[in-house]
Motif scaffolding. Structure first.
Motif, mmCIF file in Angstrom:
data_model
loop_
_atom_site.group_PDB
_atom_site.id
_atom_site.type_symbol
_atom_site.label_atom_id
_atom_site.label_comp_id
_atom_site.label_asym_id
_atom_site.label_seq_id
_atom_site.Cartn_x
_atom_site.Cartn_y
_atom_site.Cartn_z
ATOM 1 N N TYR A 100 -5.452 -4.224 -7.137
ATOM 2 C CA TYR A 100 -4.801 -4.908 -6.032
ATOM 3 C C TYR A 100 -5.810 -5.055 -4.891
ATOM 4 O O TYR A 100 -6.732 -4.260 -4.749
ATOM 5 N N ARG A 101 -5.585 -6.057 -4.074
ATOM 6 C CA ARG A 101 -6.390 -6.221 -2.858
ATOM 7 C C ARG A 101 -5.437 -6.293 -1.665
ATOM 8 O O ARG A 101 -4.374 -6.929 -1.730
ATOM 9 N N GLN A 102 -5.886 -5.683 -0.602
ATOM 10 C CA GLN A 102 -5.125 -5.716 0.639
ATOM 11 C C GLN A 102 -6.057 -6.180 1.756
ATOM 12 O O GLN A 102 -6.992 -5.468 2.111
ATOM 13 N N ALA A 103 -5.805 -7.379 2.271
ATOM 14 C CA ALA A 103 -6.566 -7.839 3.422
ATOM 15 C C ALA A 103 -6.092 -7.080 4.652
ATOM 16 O O ALA A 103 -4.985 -6.526 4.655
ATOM 17 N N GLY A 153 -0.208 -7.463 3.162
ATOM 18 C CA GLY A 153 0.414 -6.812 2.019
ATOM 19 C C GLY A 153 -0.528 -6.725 0.837
ATOM 20 O O GLY A 153 -1.728 -6.980 0.955
ATOM 21 N N LEU A 154 0.019 -6.358 -0.295
ATOM 22 C CA LEU A 154 -0.761 -6.162 -1.508
ATOM 23 C C LEU A 154 -0.776 -7.426 -2.351
ATOM 24 O O LEU A 154 0.261 -8.034 -2.582
ATOM 25 N N GLN A 155 -1.947 -7.765 -2.823
ATOM 26 C CA GLN A 155 -2.092 -8.903 -3.725
ATOM 27 C C GLN A 155 -2.586 -8.401 -5.069
ATOM 28 O O GLN A 155 -3.653 -7.790 -5.145
ATOM 29 N N PHE A 179 -9.448 -4.241 1.239
ATOM 30 C CA PHE A 179 -9.247 -2.897 0.704
ATOM 31 C C PHE A 179 -8.778 -3.072 -0.733
ATOM 32 O O PHE A 179 -7.711 -3.626 -0.989
ATOM 33 N N TYR A 180 -9.588 -2.581 -1.674
ATOM 34 C CA TYR A 180 -9.303 -2.775 -3.091
ATOM 35 C C TYR A 180 -8.720 -1.492 -3.661
ATOM 36 O O TYR A 180 -9.310 -0.410 -3.556
ATOM 37 N N LEU A 181 -7.571 -1.642 -4.261
ATOM 38 C CA LEU A 181 -6.859 -0.485 -4.793
ATOM 39 C C LEU A 181 -6.710 -0.610 -6.305
ATOM 40 O O LEU A 181 -6.247 -1.621 -6.804
ATOM 41 N N CYS A 182 -7.109 0.433 -6.972
ATOM 42 C CA CYS A 182 -6.882 0.534 -8.403
ATOM 43 C C CYS A 182 -5.628 1.376 -8.609
ATOM 44 O O CYS A 182 -5.367 2.312 -7.841
ATOM 45 N N ALA A 183 -4.869 1.057 -9.623
ATOM 46 C CA ALA A 183 -3.657 1.827 -9.890
ATOM 47 C C ALA A 183 -3.446 1.928 -11.389
ATOM 48 O O ALA A 183 -3.918 1.089 -12.160
ATOM 49 N N TRP A 184 -2.724 2.960 -11.794
ATOM 50 C CA TRP A 184 -2.400 3.102 -13.207
ATOM 51 C C TRP A 184 -0.915 3.393 -13.351
ATOM 52 O O TRP A 184 -0.253 3.887 -12.452
ATOM 53 N N GLY A 189 -5.249 4.806 -6.650
ATOM 54 C CA GLY A 189 -6.455 5.509 -6.251
ATOM 55 C C GLY A 189 -6.607 5.462 -4.743
ATOM 56 O O GLY A 189 -5.805 4.841 -4.039
ATOM 57 N N ALA A 190 -7.684 6.087 -4.262
ATOM 58 C CA ALA A 190 -7.899 6.190 -2.819
ATOM 59 C C ALA A 190 -8.379 4.884 -2.197
ATOM 60 O O ALA A 190 -8.323 4.721 -0.988
ATOM 61 N N GLY A 191 -8.844 3.967 -3.026
ATOM 62 C CA GLY A 191 -9.235 2.655 -2.515
ATOM 63 C C GLY A 191 -10.713 2.524 -2.242
ATOM 64 O O GLY A 191 -11.422 3.510 -2.023
ATOM 65 N N SER A 192 -11.168 1.274 -2.257
ATOM 66 C CA SER A 192 -12.555 0.929 -1.915
ATOM 67 C C SER A 192 -12.499 -0.143 -0.834
ATOM 68 O O SER A 192 -11.929 -1.203 -1.046
ATOM 69 N N ARG A 193 -13.109 0.174 0.286
ATOM 70 C CA ARG A 193 -13.066 -0.779 1.406
ATOM 71 C C ARG A 193 -14.355 -1.597 1.397
ATOM 72 O O ARG A 193 -15.450 -1.051 1.563
ATOM 73 N N LEU A 194 -14.193 -2.892 1.213
ATOM 74 C CA LEU A 194 -15.333 -3.807 1.112
ATOM 75 C C LEU A 194 -15.401 -4.700 2.343
ATOM 76 O O LEU A 194 -14.407 -5.338 2.706
ATOM 77 N N THR A 195 -16.560 -4.725 2.952
ATOM 78 C CA THR A 195 -16.815 -5.652 4.050
ATOM 79 C C THR A 195 -17.945 -6.571 3.630
ATOM 80 O O THR A 195 -19.041 -6.098 3.268
#
Lengths: 116, 114
Positions: free
Chosen positions: A36-39, A43-45, A88-93, A108-114
């Motif tokens: 998922y991505r969150q700008a 919300g979540l995309q 903000f990129y979120l992985c989930a299972w 998961g805790a997420g990866s914040r990409l700029t």
């Protein structure tokens, strides 16, 4: 117990550079995996999900791709980043519990990409 | 296409007050989930509602599900500052296959002020 790991936690990349975000799950087998991505402030995309090795479903056509080379590994990639890829990129299972189960999605805790 | 709508999207409430967040969805489902997200953090599962009439409570939060109305509510009792966060509801369709992703609402950003 099951755990989900994402890395890197934070990264700053220039426009046009490649991207690789990794997600691994421990303590379970054959999980469904999701990106998922969150700008910012949004919300979540849902971007991609996978129900097995090599099986990827794309929800939104875009500059990103996903791969699942191993049962518990899910990778999000890009060949050339755009400014709009920041987020903000979120992985989930999810354990495929079916009728009787709750099918709870664990993040998961997420990866914040700029992207600059 | 399943649509999940939350309202309000932004909520500022005083400590000690009560309020309800609503989650409406457009397709039949009896699997609904509530998540909490603290600023800069990931999502954490709060409640899992698995049938019509299900009610779950933890502390000052209580969630319920009415599958006939396609509505879930998250009720906040006597709000405290620690409840400030963004709350998401998510609906699971075709849950019997276990494969389909959850569909999330846009989230309700709650701010509890003194």
């Amino acid at each position: 117990s099951q755990t989900i790991h994402q890395w890197p936690a934070t990264l700053v990349q220039p426009v046009g550079s490649p991207l690789s975000l990794e997600c691994t799950v421990e303590g379970t087998s054959n999980p469904n995996l999701y990106w998922y991505r969150q700008a910012a402030g949004r919300g979540l995309q849902l971007l991609f999900y996978s129900v097995g090795i090599g099986q990827i479903s794309s929800e939104v056509p875009q500059n990103l791709s996903a791969s699942r080379p191993q049962d518990r590994q899910f990778i999000l990639s890009s060949k050339k980043l755009l400014l709009s890829d920041s987020g903000f990129y979120l992985c989930a299972w999810k354990f495929r519990a079916g009728w009787s189960g709750a099918n709870v999605l664990t993040f998961g805790a997420g990866s914040r990409l700029t992207v600059l | 296409e399943l649509k999940v709508e939350q309202n309000p999207l932004f909520l500022s409430m005083q400590e000690g007050k009560n309020y309800t967040i609503y989650c409406n969805y457009s397709t039949t489902s009896d699997r609904l989930y509530w998540y909490r997200q603290d600023p800069g953090k990931s999502l954490e599962s709060l409640f899992v509602l698995l049938s019509n009439g299900a009610v779950k409570q933890e502390g000052r939060l209580m969630a319920s599900l009415d599958t006939k109305a396609r509505l879930s509510t998250l009720h906040i009792t006597a709000a405290v500052h620690d409840l400030s966060a963004t709350y998401f509801c998510a609906v699971d369709i075709l849950y019997y296959s276990g494969n389909t992703p959850l569909v999330f609402g846009k989230g309700t950003r709650l701010s509890v002020i003194a």
